[in-house]
Design a protein around this motif. Structure first.
Motif, PDB file in Angstrom:
ATOM      1  N   VAL A 118       7.118  -3.465 -11.429  1.00 46.94           N
ATOM      2  CA  VAL A 118       6.122  -2.886 -10.806  1.00 46.94           C
ATOM      3  C   VAL A 118       6.449  -2.887  -9.189  1.00 46.94           C
ATOM      4  CG1 VAL A 118       3.656  -3.067 -10.455  1.00 46.94           C
ATOM      5  CG2 VAL A 118       4.669  -3.599 -12.536  1.00 46.94           C
ATOM      6  N   THR A 119       6.369  -1.583  -8.705  1.00 51.05           N
ATOM      7  CA  THR A 119       6.589  -1.753  -7.348  1.00 51.05           C
ATOM      8  C   THR A 119       5.648  -0.873  -6.495  1.00 51.05           C
ATOM      9  OG1 THR A 119       9.135  -1.402  -7.839  1.00 51.05           O
ATOM     10  CG2 THR A 119       8.516  -0.715  -5.574  1.00 51.05           C
ATOM     11  N   ALA A 120       5.303  -1.588  -5.475  1.00 52.77           N
ATOM     12  CA  ALA A 120       4.392  -1.070  -4.606  1.00 52.77           C
ATOM     13  C   ALA A 120       4.807  -0.850  -3.101  1.00 52.77           C
ATOM     14  CB  ALA A 120       3.135  -1.817  -4.505  1.00 52.77           C
ATOM     15  N   HIS A 121       4.388   0.027  -2.447  1.00 48.93           N
ATOM     16  CA  HIS A 121       5.018   0.309  -0.901  1.00 48.93           C
ATOM     17  C   HIS A 121       3.837   0.144   0.057  1.00 48.93           C
ATOM     18  CE1 HIS A 121       8.303   2.557  -3.071  1.00 48.93           C
ATOM     19  NE2 HIS A 121       8.827   2.103  -1.954  1.00 48.93           N
ATOM     20  N   VAL A 122       4.117  -0.897   0.969  1.00 54.07           N
ATOM     21  CA  VAL A 122       2.875  -1.133   1.916  1.00 54.07           C
ATOM     22  C   VAL A 122       3.305  -0.917   3.388  1.00 54.07           C
ATOM     23  CG1 VAL A 122       1.334  -3.091   3.043  1.00 54.07           C
ATOM     24  CG2 VAL A 122       2.323  -3.279   0.569  1.00 54.07           C
TER      25      VAL A 122
END
Length: 142
Positions: A118-122
């Motif tokens: 699971v990858t998120a970009h902040v």
């Protein structure tokens, strides 16, 4: 960062994220806003909590600077796509991915043969200081 044990590793993961961004700022000269540090810690907390609660076995937290964002990836041993629930203020719990989706620029889930990532970009910049091009006056036609 290996996420061993139970949910007690969540606080350590949050500290790891803050330390990572501090090092990026001081050692590499990356512009990292205080807002980005707080959001990254929130995203790490939610993703690590999900992995530790719902995926027995090994889990891993990876952070990297990707352009104007920090990429937060949590890998676990369950090969099942988590559900992002629709907004429901009456529901108690199960808001983690809903929150992550709301505060990040991108959220992706990749299933692999041994689990999922699971990858998120902040965004590294504070949204209140980012230039809003749509609010800029039109160019002078002269």
């Amino acid at each position: 960062m290996a996420l061993n044990g139970d949910t007690s590793c969540i606080a350590a993961a949050r500290r790891f994220a803050a330390d990572f961004l501090t090092r990026a700022r001081t050692d590499q000269g990356v512009a990292v806003s205080a807002h980005a540090v707080g959001l990254t810690q929130l995203v790490v907390s939610e993703l690590v909590t999900n992995a530790r609660k719902h995926a027995p076995g090994p889990a891993l937290l990876e952070l990297r600077i990707a352009g104007a964002a920090v990429e937060v990836t949590v890998q676990d041993s369950v090969r099942a796509r988590p559900t992002v629930h629709t907004s429901d203020p009456q529901r108690v719990g199960r808001h983690g991915l809903e929150i992550v989706q709301a505060v990040t620029e991108d959220l992706s889930i990749h299933l692999g043969p041994t689990g999922k990532r699971v990858t998120a970009h902040v965004a590294l910049a504070d949204p209140s200081t980012r230039r809003n091009d749509s609010a800029a006056p039109p160019p002078d036609p002269r």
